[in-house]
Every structure is written in structure tokens, then in C-alpha cells.
Design a protein around this motif. Structure first.
Motif, mmCIF file in Angstrom:
data_model
loop_
_atom_site.group_PDB
_atom_site.id
_atom_site.type_symbol
_atom_site.label_atom_id
_atom_site.label_comp_id
_atom_site.label_asym_id
_atom_site.label_seq_id
_atom_site.Cartn_x
_atom_site.Cartn_y
_atom_site.Cartn_z
ATOM 1 N N THR A 85 30.996 -4.458 -22.853
ATOM 2 C CA THR A 85 32.283 -3.799 -22.568
ATOM 3 C C THR A 85 33.030 -3.543 -23.868
ATOM 4 N N LYS A 86 33.003 -4.514 -24.772
ATOM 5 C CA LYS A 86 33.661 -4.344 -26.073
ATOM 6 C C LYS A 86 33.032 -3.220 -26.883
ATOM 7 N N GLU A 87 31.745 -3.004 -26.637
ATOM 8 C CA GLU A 87 31.019 -1.961 -27.371
ATOM 9 C C GLU A 87 31.312 -0.581 -26.765
ATOM 10 N N VAL A 88 31.280 -0.493 -25.438
ATOM 11 C CA VAL A 88 31.361 0.816 -24.772
ATOM 12 C C VAL A 88 32.797 1.326 -24.654
ATOM 13 N N LEU A 89 33.723 0.463 -24.325
ATOM 14 C CA LEU A 89 35.098 0.903 -24.011
ATOM 15 C C LEU A 89 35.758 1.668 -25.165
ATOM 16 N N MET A 128 28.397 -3.450 -10.802
ATOM 17 C CA MET A 128 29.495 -2.511 -11.061
ATOM 18 C C MET A 128 30.850 -3.194 -10.869
ATOM 19 N N THR A 129 30.958 -4.053 -9.864
ATOM 20 C CA THR A 129 32.252 -4.727 -9.636
ATOM 21 C C THR A 129 32.555 -5.680 -10.804
ATOM 22 N N HIS A 130 31.490 -6.311 -11.336
ATOM 23 C CA HIS A 130 31.688 -7.206 -12.484
ATOM 24 C C HIS A 130 32.122 -6.402 -13.711
ATOM 25 N N ALA A 131 31.451 -5.262 -13.911
ATOM 26 C CA ALA A 131 31.765 -4.441 -15.088
ATOM 27 C C ALA A 131 33.181 -3.863 -14.973
ATOM 28 N N ARG A 132 33.603 -3.505 -13.755
ATOM 29 C CA ARG A 132 34.983 -3.016 -13.577
ATOM 30 C C ARG A 132 36.000 -4.123 -13.887
ATOM 31 N N THR A 133 35.685 -5.348 -13.446
ATOM 32 C CA THR A 133 36.582 -6.474 -13.728
ATOM 33 C C THR A 133 36.732 -6.665 -15.232
ATOM 34 N N MET A 134 35.602 -6.607 -15.936
ATOM 35 C CA MET A 134 35.664 -6.804 -17.394
ATOM 36 C C MET A 134 36.345 -5.611 -18.067
ATOM 37 N N TYR A 135 36.172 -4.422 -17.500
ATOM 38 C CA TYR A 135 36.880 -3.231 -18.013
ATOM 39 C C TYR A 135 38.375 -3.516 -18.037
ATOM 40 N N TYR A 147 39.658 -5.859 -20.750
ATOM 41 C CA TYR A 147 39.845 -5.302 -22.089
ATOM 42 C C TYR A 147 40.858 -4.171 -22.119
ATOM 43 N N TYR A 148 40.991 -3.466 -21.024
ATOM 44 C CA TYR A 148 41.938 -2.346 -20.959
ATOM 45 C C TYR A 148 43.380 -2.888 -20.987
#
Ligand code: ZN
Length: 317
Positions: free
Chosen positions: A252-256, A304-311, A314-315
Motif C-alpha cells: 500500500t505504501k508503494e502503490v498509493l 480487497m476488503t483488507h487492501a481497502r482498509t489499509m488504503y 494511509y489515506y
């Protein structure tokens, strides 16, 4: 995985043979759900019982039985039946791990059961749990003993039982209950041994708090875990979730930062302007996670739900 080659990793559930730390039940959740309950001996006097995907821990003492989480929606009766398979001693103590009705709603049936044995039931819960019980209208019997937060303890017969309530793990009142002498910890709704985690890790926000609570769990002295759902847990299962979180965080830190927001905002979806950006980032993160974690059942349902949570982690922070 167990330490020795001659000890099987997978076992048939047994109310007689204590499990070796690291062993898992061979029967899947689906197979176990076909029975009223599954009973497994954890140690000399501690047992794990599961009824329709929910789990309790119980301890057979010298004069009575302590049950951690009385379960709900009729499952409590199955816990009582399971206890009767191994002892005729009455249930004298019930512990609430946290106020989520699905884990403790059948407490009343334990009060009645104790009464039928001429006993008053001791009920133990942490101070935050008491607040939650009041907040939602006192639907379960109140504890007779309140444990302070973030750490406290109580005695069940001669055994010291330690209780910890991290600031945020799954809910503000969710506690781990440690039977140090037996090497068993009861901490539910935090990890799901043998499976990936629930949608949004069962929290939805403050993923840091969840991660810290898992790290805290590994500082305690135990080898077998009742996780509330899924298979019987081990320290490796907790570490595996921490590894998963670390990977999710790294990607997430890499992509966002590389994914600009503006191109994702479209005229026809102004209200939900964040959806497309969030899901573009989450999809790219899930693609990177797939190599190591895609083999787990349900990856495409929950990652996807995990990745949204981490999004959002960081957001927003
Ligand atoms: Zn819960």
C-alpha cells in the motif's frame, strides 16, 4: 506445524487426547458445522468446544467448571452438553471475552444451569465490557466480578487467570484471557487460524491498534489459542497474520503515492468520488499479495476488503 516428524499436523478431534501445540483439526469448518458441536481436549483440564462456527474454552477445576464465552443463539446448550461429556461438575464461573452478543448471548442459560445445581454463577468481565453491556441495553446478566483494564486478573479456584484488554483489537472491550499454567490463551475475533481474516480484519478502522494487539498477544506465555472461529490456533497463526499485515502495508505504501487521484474522479460519480481511486490502489495491492497469499481459500473474497482498509489507513493518517 508441529516440531517432531512423528507427531501428525492434523488430528481427529478428541475429548481424551490433549492436542500438541501446532496441531490442527483435520475436519474443515464445513465438516465440523454438520455436528451440534466439536470437542477437543487442549491440556489436562482445559477443553475447546465449537458449535456452529463459534468457540468456547472451558476449564474443569476441582469443584466446578469455568467457561470462557457462553456463546449465543442456542449454542450455549451445546457447550453445556459438551461439558457433560467430560465432567458432572457444575459450571460455577462464566467469563465474557467482550460484549458482542453473538459470543455471550446465552449467558442466561448458564445462570439457570448453575441454579439447578444449587449454585450462584460467578460472571467475570472487564470494565470496558460492562460499559458496552449497558450501552446496548443490558441484554446479558451483569458480571459479578469486574476486571480492570488494560490488565487485571482473578482466581478460578486456585488458578490465577490473567486478563488483558488492549486499547483496540477488534472492539474496545475485547480481552485476551490467559491460563498461563496450561499454556492456553482465549482471544476471539482477532485471527482465524487456517484462513485469511474476516472482511476489513473485523475492525474497519485503526488497523495499527489491531496490529499492536496481535503483537501484545505474542508477548504472552502460551502455546495453544482459542480464536473464536476457524481452527485451533498457535503462535505461528498469530505471526502469519502479522506477516500478512506487513505485506499489505508495504504494498500500500508503494502503490498509493504513485496513483494520482484526479484521473479517477468522474462527473457521474461525484458522491462516491473515492471509489475508483481506492479500488485501483486496492486492486494493485491485491495483485502483489496474490503470489504469497493467493493459495488461501477465499483470497478473492476478502483480500480487497483488507487492501481497502489499509488504503484508508494511509489515506487518512
Ligand atoms: Zn466480536
Amino acid at each position: 506445524m508441529t516440531d517432531h516428524k512423528d507427531i501428525p499436523d492434523l488430528i481427529e478431534a478428541s475429548k481424551e487426547v490433549p492436542i500438541v501445540p501446532g496441531q490442527k483439526l483435520r475436519d474443515s469448518d464445513y465438516v465440523r458445522v454438520q455436528r451440534p458441536y466439536t470437542l477437543q481436549r487442549l491440556t489436562e483440564r482445559v477443553y475447546w468446544v465449537e458449535s456452529l462456527v463459534y468457540q468456547s474454552t472451558f476449564v474443569v477445576g476441582d469443584r466446578g467448571v469455568m467457561v470462557i464465552d457462553p456463546l449465543s443463539y442456542g449454542r450455549g446448550q451445546n457447550v453445556l452438553k459438551a461439558i457433560r461429556e467430560v465432567t458432572s461438575l457444575p459450571v460455577t464461573t462464566v467469563v465474557y471475552s467482550h460484549y458482542h452478543f453473538d459470543h455471550i448471548g446465552d449467558a442466561d442459560s448458564f445462570v439457570r444451569d448453575a441454579k439447578s445445581h444449587g449454585k450462584a454463577l460467578h460472571i467475570v468481565a472487564n470494565a470496558e465490557c460492562v460499559k458496552e453491556i449497558h450501552k446496548y441495553g443490558d441484554k446479558v446478566p451483569l458480571p459479578t466480578k469486574v476486571i480492570r483494564v488494560p490488565r487485571g486478573s482473578f482466581k478460578f479456584e486456585d488458578t490465577l487467570v490473567e486478563v488483558g484488554t488492549p486499547e483496540q483489537g477488534h472492539s474496545t472491550d475485547n480481552s485476551w484471557i490467559l491460563l498461563k499454567e496450561d499454556g492456553v490463551v482465549h482471544n476471539v475475533d482477532m485471527i482465524h487460524p487456517g484462513q485469511l481474516e474476516f472482511d476489513n480484519f473485523g475492525v474497519g478502522h485503526y488497523i495499527d491498534g489491531y496490529e499492536k494487539a496481535l503483537q501484545e498477544l505474542l508477548t504472552l506465555d502460551w502455546r495453544i489459542m482459542t480464536a473464536g472461529h476457524g481452527n485451533i490456533g498457535s503462535r505461528e497463526d498469530v505471526q502469519s497474520v502479522l506477516d500478512y499485515l506487513a505485506d499489505l502495508r508495504e504494498y500500500t505504501k508503494e502503490v498509493l503515492p504513485k496513483t494520482e487521484l484526479a484521473p479517477f474522479i468522474k462527473d457521474e460519480m461525484m458522491y462516491n468520488w473515492f471509489h475508483a481511486h481506492r479500488d485501483a490502489v486496492a486492486s494493485a495491492v491485491v495483485d502483489r499479495m496474490r503470489g504469497k497469499w493467493g493459495k488461501y481459500t477465499g483470497f478473492d473474497l476478502v483480500a480487497m476488503t483488507h487492501a481497502r482498509t489499509m488504503y484508508w489507513e494511509y489515506y487518512l493518517h
